[in-house]
Design a protein around this motif. Structure first.
Motif, short mmCIF file in Angstrom:
data_model
loop_
_atom_site.label_atom_id
_atom_site.label_comp_id
_atom_site.label_asym_id
_atom_site.label_seq_id
_atom_site.Cartn_x
_atom_site.Cartn_y
_atom_site.Cartn_z
N CYS A 42 -54.88 0.18 -62.42
CA CYS A 42 -54.97 -0.90 -61.45
C CYS A 42 -55.70 -2.07 -62.10
CB CYS A 42 -55.73 -0.45 -60.21
SG CYS A 42 -55.94 -1.79 -59.04
N GLU A 43 -54.97 -3.16 -62.29
CA GLU A 43 -55.53 -4.33 -62.94
C GLU A 43 -56.37 -5.16 -61.96
OE1 GLU A 43 -55.18 -4.53 -66.12
OE2 GLU A 43 -56.11 -6.48 -66.44
N THR A 44 -56.18 -4.93 -60.69
CA THR A 44 -56.89 -5.70 -59.66
C THR A 44 -58.33 -5.23 -59.47
OG1 THR A 44 -54.75 -6.01 -58.60
CG2 THR A 44 -56.65 -6.55 -57.27
N PHE A 45 -58.66 -4.06 -60.00
CA PHE A 45 -60.04 -3.52 -59.87
C PHE A 45 -61.08 -4.58 -60.21
CE2 PHE A 45 -63.82 -1.96 -62.03
CZ PHE A 45 -64.38 -1.16 -61.04
N LYS A 46 -62.08 -4.66 -59.35
CA LYS A 46 -63.21 -5.57 -59.58
C LYS A 46 -64.46 -4.82 -59.12
CE LYS A 46 -64.60 -9.77 -57.45
NZ LYS A 46 -64.19 -10.88 -56.59
N PRO A 47 -65.49 -4.78 -59.96
CA PRO A 47 -66.68 -4.04 -59.54
C PRO A 47 -67.35 -4.69 -58.33
CG PRO A 47 -67.02 -5.08 -61.69
CD PRO A 47 -65.59 -5.33 -61.30
N LYS A 48 -67.92 -3.87 -57.47
CA LYS A 48 -68.63 -4.38 -56.28
C LYS A 48 -69.84 -5.20 -56.69
CE LYS A 48 -67.77 -1.59 -52.27
NZ LYS A 48 -67.49 -0.19 -52.09
N GLY A 49 -70.15 -6.21 -55.90
CA GLY A 49 -71.39 -6.92 -56.12
C GLY A 49 -71.26 -8.28 -56.62
#
Ligand code: SF4
Length: 49
Positions: A42-49
């Motif tokens: 998944c290229e859309t993954f973005k870490p929380k925060g």
């Protein structure tokens, strides 16, 4: 967006073990042609925060 279950709860778009992004992009994971799910990501993954 269809329901997408995702256990990557540390992603910004994750809400109750589901993906809440308006769309996601999935790509090959380091190979020109994927033969199993491990070879996708998944290229859309973005870490929380
Ligand atoms: S963007 Fe990808 S990693 Fe993040 S919740 Fe959605 S499917 Fe999971």
């Amino acid at each position: 967006m269809p329901n997408i279950k995702c256990s990557v709860t540390e992603c910004e778009y994750n809400s109750n073990v589901k993906c809440d992004a308006p769309m996601i992009q999935v790509e090959h994971n380091g190979v020109p042609q994927s033969k199993n799910s491990d070879q996708t990501k998944c290229e859309t993954f973005k870490p929380k925060g």
